[in-house]
Scaffold this active site. Sequence first.
Site, short mmCIF file in Angstrom:
data_model
loop_
_atom_site.label_atom_id
_atom_site.label_comp_id
_atom_site.label_asym_id
_atom_site.label_seq_id
_atom_site.Cartn_x
_atom_site.Cartn_y
_atom_site.Cartn_z
N HIS A 43 4.59 -1.13 -2.20
CA HIS A 43 3.34 -0.43 -1.86
C HIS A 43 3.55 1.07 -1.71
CE1 HIS A 43 -0.78 -1.15 0.21
NE2 HIS A 43 -0.76 0.00 -0.43
N TYR A 71 -3.44 -5.03 3.90
CA TYR A 71 -4.89 -5.18 3.98
C TYR A 71 -5.28 -6.32 4.93
CZ TYR A 71 -4.96 -2.54 -0.47
OH TYR A 71 -4.79 -1.60 -1.47
#
Length: 257
Positions: free
Chosen positions: A98, A40
């Site tokens: 992730h 991010y």
Amino acid sequence: MSRVPRVGLGTMGLDTPADATAVTTALELGYRHVDTAQIYDNESVVGDAIAAAEPPREDVFLATKVWADSLAYDDVLRTTRESLDRLGTEYVDLLYVHRPIETYDPPATLAAFDELVDEGRTRAVGVSNFTIEELDEALDTLEAPLAAHQTEYHPLFQRPELLEHAERHDYSVVAYSPLSGGRVRDVDEVVSVAEKHDVTPEAVSLAWLAAKGVRVIPKASSEKHLRANFEAVDVHLDDEDIAAIDAVDREIELYPE
């Protein structure tokens, strides 16, 4: 093993100093779960916002994720330390794999996660975007308990088998994109339940997930939406409401691999 709070703030896209206000506001409204990720590119923003908020760090359940290009053993250790530096903290409460792609190698990757638990750099291990088979392999490989599986989950993308697996193995399911990117407003079954309870379709979607024991991390930036999302998990849906949404037969996956 750390227990994941029922509702948290998803921070994907909150990546400028101005966005830090949303994180700080969320914490001041009562949120105690903040979710970020290396990919991010906002860990510094999130860390600054947590530091600026009133709740002490130890009261905030902070999660981040190691991206797919950094899942080799040494890279997990190195990039996690870098994440902690950006977040301005000595530990995270939950560290996720992730996605199980690219450099993911279960024995090596998960051994590094176990080491980070032993070092106190993370209090718990999670995975994200895993299949049942990948979850089973992780459970067999990890020494630490599996604390959570984060996955896309909303009325338009339902995977009840994942919830059953989580219940059987005693870990949390954390739903990202629980509002289907706003598409829940166009799902007739959700709208009907919302009208029945005089709440928004977004509130119904979050309440439906909460009724299943799923943790939710909707993203929001305005105080109005932050407050509404936080309160939505306390909306009570009856069995008929839940069954109506369970029966939605449209399917939209927002984030396929």
